[in-house]
Write a protein that holds these residues in place. Structure first.
Motif, PDB file in Angstrom:
ATOM      1  N   SER A 154       0.804  -1.206   0.325  1.00 40.32           N
ATOM      2  CA  SER A 154       0.039  -0.066   0.226  1.00 40.32           C
ATOM      3  C   SER A 154       0.825   1.214   0.039  1.00 40.32           C
ATOM      4  N   SER A 158       1.212   4.027  -3.075  1.00 39.89           N
ATOM      5  CA  SER A 158       0.706   5.297  -2.802  1.00 39.89           C
ATOM      6  C   SER A 158       1.916   6.299  -2.892  1.00 39.89           C
ATOM      7  N   ILE A 211      -3.827   5.592  -7.523  1.00 39.87           N
ATOM      8  CA  ILE A 211      -4.397   6.343  -6.559  1.00 39.87           C
ATOM      9  C   ILE A 211      -5.839   5.875  -5.814  1.00 39.87           C
ATOM     10  N   SER A 214      -4.824   3.433  -3.589  1.00 41.60           N
ATOM     11  CA  SER A 214      -4.349   3.740  -1.948  1.00 41.60           C
ATOM     12  C   SER A 214      -5.444   4.546  -1.393  1.00 41.60           C
TER      13      SER A 214
END
Ligand code: ADP
Length: 424
Positions: A154, A158, A211, A214
């Motif tokens: 993750s 991100s 995006i 995340s």
């Protein structure tokens, strides 16, 4: 024979029994000395149990043997307490037969047998509990490692997405400036500029997906709920995918199913994105000439939408995994040249985003397929269950749209919101 006689007979054969057990089970002076002490204690307890008729005398030593960390403490090798007790009982039987006459031996064995049975049962139970605790611990530690790995994934997504966003925006800006400032009136059809533009669009799509992943991972996906008809979204998709469907000689049928033309609150853009992911996957994993269908039904409190294709299918063991991020299956012949070509692979984020969007709506998604078979193409069906929300959590929207379950004439929703009804 009385228990006293059995006890006396047992006491008689005890030194021989200990010698035999030591010979068979303990090698090395250190181990032997320690084990001899433990055996003496075991037989002391056994004699107490014989004398009193109370098998609970065995509890302490059994507990000690079972919880001894390495079995070399009690006997060299990998023997556990149950195996050790079985060997001791066999040795006791053999020694009794050799040391006593048949009747005495039978009496001694009959007297100690219930005590050994009790000890074995107790040891087996304790060992099982230990084993369960050990595996529970192992599972917890594996789980912890997996969670850590997931957090790292993750974080990577991100950071990478945000780091790529800025240079990508710059490239987009400069390319459109190049196009605008070109003196060539045909710059729109310049293959070089078009190549760059296609590449940028693809990159933008990947960065946007990262995006979204995340946002979903951090529970930050916010929905912009509005009253909508599912059929409206599906019609728009059909229009937008028309060229691709034709190009791939596929047949796409979007049915008007019960519930598809009922108002419900949901985020139209996010649902469009989720449905688009499923349809483009259907296109990607169905060979030319195949069919795709969207259907559905109403269930109490929910509307179910199904996306069926006649594609290569998904094996049962992969049907959960594909919804995880980077859940693309390791199929060697995938190529990432196109989002819609047959078996055009991708980064494996689409279904994880789709699931995130559906779950953010309070719904659920799963897939059914007979299996993966590129020759016979068993196809796949993705099911989505969406809760039918007819009231908005936002009081302003509620005031504007009222209760969606009321007939249209009463609310005049269409006039107020300018949401177009689906083409019939
Ligand atoms: P991507 O398509 O970018 O690889 P997705 O998350 O959309 O990622 O899908 C994950 C994997 O699930 C795909 O790589 C593919 O192997 C499998 N998959 C998804 N949809 C289908 C489908 N309709 N038929 C067969 N396989 C599919």
């Amino acid at each position: 024979m009385s228990p006293l006689n059995a006890q006396a007979n047992f006491a008689k054969m005890r030194p021989r029994l200990i010698r035999r057990a030591l010979q068979q089970l303990a090698r090395g002076a250190g181990v032997r000395e320690n084990f001899e002490g433990q055996l003496s204690r075991f037989f002391d307890m056994l004699e107490q149990a014989l004398e009193t008729g109370d098998t609970a005398w065995m509890d302490a030593i059994i507990l000690e043997w079972v919880s001894s960390k390495t079995q070399t403490d009690i006997a060299e090798g990998q023997k556990n307490a149950t195996a050790l007790l079985t060997i001791l009982f066999t040795l006791a039987t053999e020694t009794a037969r050799e040391e006593m006459n048949a009747e005495e031996a039978l009496d001694a064995i009959t007297a100690v047998q219930p005590i050994f049975t009790y000890a074995l049962d107790k040891a087996a139970r304790l060992e099982m509990e230990n084993r369960v605790a050990y595996f529970a611990n192992e599972i917890a530690s594996v789980q912890q490692k997996l969670e850590q790995l997931d957090r790292s994934k993750s974080n990577f997504i991100s950071v990478a997405a945000h780091e790529l966003k800025t240079p990508l925006t710059l490239i987009e800006g400069y390319t459109s400036m190049m196009r605008d400032s070109s003196s060539d009136p045909n710059s729109e059809s310049d293959p070089l500029l078009n190549g760059v533009r296609t590449g940028i669009q693809r990159l933008r799509q990947i960065v946007d997906d990262m995006i979204d992943v995340s946002l979903i991972d951090n529970n930050m996906l916010s929905l912009n709920s509005q009253p909508l008809w599912l059929s409206h979204i599906l019609d728009m998709l059909q229009k937008n995918l028309n060229d691709t469907i034709k190009e791939r000689c596929l047949n796409l049928e979007i049915k008007k199913f019960p519930g598809s033309q009922d108002w419900l609150y949901a985020d139209p853009e996010r649902l469009y994105q989720a449905f688009q992911n499923l349809l483009t996957n259907g296109i990607k994993y169905t060979p030319d000439g195949g069919s795709l269908a969207v259907d559905g039904r109403t269930l109490p409190g929910f509307v179910e939408v199904t996306f069926t294709d006649t594609g290569i299918g998904i094996s049962p063991e992969d049907q959960e995994r594909i919804f995880e991020k980077f859940g693309q299956l390791g199929r060697a012949d995938l190529h990432s040249s196109s989002k819609v070509k047959f078996k055009g692979g991708g980064p494996g984020l689409g279904l994880s985003i789709t699931r995130g969007i559906i779950e953010a709506h309070g719904g659920t998604i799963w897939v059914e397929s007979e299996g993966y078979d590129e020759k016979n193409c068993p196809g796949s069906t993705f099911h989505i269950l969406l809760p039918v929300r007819t009231e908005s959590a936002d009081p302003r929207l509620s005031k504007l749209f009222g209760d969606l379950t009321k007939p249209k004439e009463e609310k005049n929703v269409e006039k107020e919101t300018r949401i177009n009804p689906p083409a019939s």
